[in-house]
Design an enzyme around this catalytic site. Sequence first.
Site, PDB file in Angstrom:
ATOM      1  N   LYS A 194       0.851  -1.198   0.000  1.00 41.98           N
ATOM      2  CA  LYS A 194       0.000   0.000   0.000  1.00 41.98           C
ATOM      3  C   LYS A 194       0.886   1.248   0.000  1.00 41.98           C
ATOM      4  O   LYS A 194       2.095   1.167   0.217  1.00 41.98           O
ATOM      5  CB  LYS A 194      -0.899  -0.015   1.234  1.00 41.98           C
ATOM      6  CG  LYS A 194      -0.141   0.032   2.567  1.00 41.98           C
ATOM      7  CD  LYS A 194      -1.051  -0.268   3.742  1.00 41.98           C
ATOM      8  CE  LYS A 194      -0.276  -0.232   5.053  1.00 41.98           C
ATOM      9  NZ  LYS A 194      -1.090  -0.694   6.176  1.00 41.98           N
TER      10      LYS A 194
ATOM     11  N   ARG B  75     -10.720   0.350  15.502  1.00 45.01           N
ATOM     12  CA  ARG B  75     -10.787   1.220  14.328  1.00 45.01           C
ATOM     13  C   ARG B  75     -11.727   0.620  13.294  1.00 45.01           C
ATOM     14  O   ARG B  75     -12.733   1.197  12.920  1.00 45.01           O
ATOM     15  CB  ARG B  75      -9.402   1.390  13.679  1.00 45.01           C
ATOM     16  CG  ARG B  75      -8.358   2.046  14.536  1.00 45.01           C
ATOM     17  CD  ARG B  75      -7.115   2.360  13.734  1.00 45.01           C
ATOM     18  NE  ARG B  75      -6.704   1.244  12.902  1.00 45.01           N
ATOM     19  CZ  ARG B  75      -5.656   1.235  12.100  1.00 45.01           C
ATOM     20  NH1 ARG B  75      -4.877   2.310  12.020  1.00 45.01           N
ATOM     21  NH2 ARG B  75      -5.351   0.188  11.376  1.00 45.01           N
TER      22      ARG B  75
ATOM     23  N   TYR C 210      14.828  30.816   4.263  1.00 45.03           N
ATOM     24  CA  TYR C 210      13.636  31.514   4.741  1.00 45.03           C
ATOM     25  C   TYR C 210      13.801  31.946   6.192  1.00 45.03           C
ATOM     26  O   TYR C 210      14.197  31.156   7.048  1.00 45.03           O
ATOM     27  CB  TYR C 210      12.406  30.605   4.658  1.00 45.03           C
ATOM     28  CG  TYR C 210      11.854  30.473   3.251  1.00 45.03           C
ATOM     29  CD1 TYR C 210      11.339  31.566   2.580  1.00 45.03           C
ATOM     30  CD2 TYR C 210      11.860  29.244   2.622  1.00 45.03           C
ATOM     31  CE1 TYR C 210      10.831  31.442   1.300  1.00 45.03           C
ATOM     32  CE2 TYR C 210      11.350  29.098   1.337  1.00 45.03           C
ATOM     33  CZ  TYR C 210      10.839  30.211   0.678  1.00 45.03           C
ATOM     34  OH  TYR C 210      10.348  30.084  -0.589  1.00 45.03           O
TER      35      TYR C 210
ATOM     36  N   MET D 283      10.678  23.928   0.389  1.00 46.95           N
ATOM     37  CA  MET D 283       9.974  22.961  -0.451  1.00 46.95           C
ATOM     38  C   MET D 283      10.931  22.228  -1.394  1.00 46.95           C
ATOM     39  O   MET D 283      10.814  21.023  -1.597  1.00 46.95           O
ATOM     40  CB  MET D 283       8.878  23.675  -1.247  1.00 46.95           C
ATOM     41  CG  MET D 283       7.912  22.718  -1.924  1.00 46.95           C
ATOM     42  SD  MET D 283       6.659  23.564  -2.884  1.00 46.95           S
ATOM     43  CE  MET D 283       5.573  24.186  -1.617  1.00 46.95           C
TER      44      MET D 283
END
Length: 376
Positions: free
Chosen positions: A33, A132, A268, A316
């Site tokens: 997954k 769950r 930054y 980023m």
Amino acid sequence: MGALARNLRAIQKRVNPPGTPHAARRKILAVVKANAYGHGAVPVARALARAGTDWFGVTCSAEGMELRRGGIRDRILLLTGFWPGEEKHLIQHRLTPAVTRCEQLRMLERAAARARRGPVAFHLKIDSGMNRLGIAPSDVPCVARTLADCPHLKLEGIFTHFASSEVFTDEKTDQQQQVFMRALEHLRSLGVEAPLIHLANSGGIATRPATWANMVRPGLILYGYHQSYDPLDRNAVAAAALPLQPVLSLRTRVISLRDVPVGQGVGYNGRWVASRPSRVAVIAAGYADGLPRALTNRGRLIIRGQFVPMVGTVSMDLTAADVTEIPEVRIGDVATIYGDDGEASLPISEVARLVGTVTSDLCCAIGQRVPRFYLP
Ligand SMILES: *Cc1c(COP(=O)(O)O)cnc(C)c1O
């Protein structure tokens, strides 16, 4: 993919010690997954299929379809089940759903009857205490009653999932196993049985043979890491029982070098200020590529076989490191974010600990734009 196949073999050997008769061989459901924990679902599944996995596990039909489009023909279990309306699609593409609520049986039965393809297999998920997903043990009679009315369905597996299998000292796992076994017994007494029984995820496979039943569901260990939330930090015990090799390395290159005078900030908000005349290397990777922003002023990289501290904000696309101590650094040098370079080693599991998360989280965070290269 050598490491991946070796990890699978180590898992197979662990759950089927030498001398296990073929008929008693435990099956492996490889959990791929979340894009195979960030490694790339289709290439990973292909390599695991070649190496002899019995089943694949994904979360949802979209992930199952990606494998089918990639040519994977093995059985695929949708661990989290299905959305109402997806039943026909699942049957068409031979995706095997987990059933987690009693009323899903009727939905599946209706689609199975219409599809006229013979019995449709499913696995029943039992909530043994994680609270769950899955049917509660008290819903067993409802399941048995409903199933008696579902001639087009075939119960192929019954499973549960552990909340803390990697924590050696936690008794919760034993309790969950008992709850599960009682639910199985209750189902059996009502005439409901299944050929496949599975409980163990990575932690169970590494350290709890009692949980292996006749199929196991390795996730993280396939990719080469033991979970590490044990308060006694007995990972060495797990590692000795099941030797693993990390599958991935994450690398980029230095794309800029700067000489930064005393008092000047980098990145930054100038969160790092040079306290000496410094040389700063900027690498082409940031949080969009999967570097946790929490590594700001805390992380390390390996350049030219040496550790260098990250400086300033992880942004980023770019991250800076102080390379003042390594004057040979040049633009184009490889920077290792996770993995080995020379004598230096920076496992993703160690970075996960540093930022207070689990290895799987950082694996899944590796950005889509990062090209994946698969070595034999
Ligand atoms: C993700 C998942 C696994 C694999 O978990 P790991 O701890 O990574 O081995 C196994 N079973 C189920 C139901 C899962 O959702």
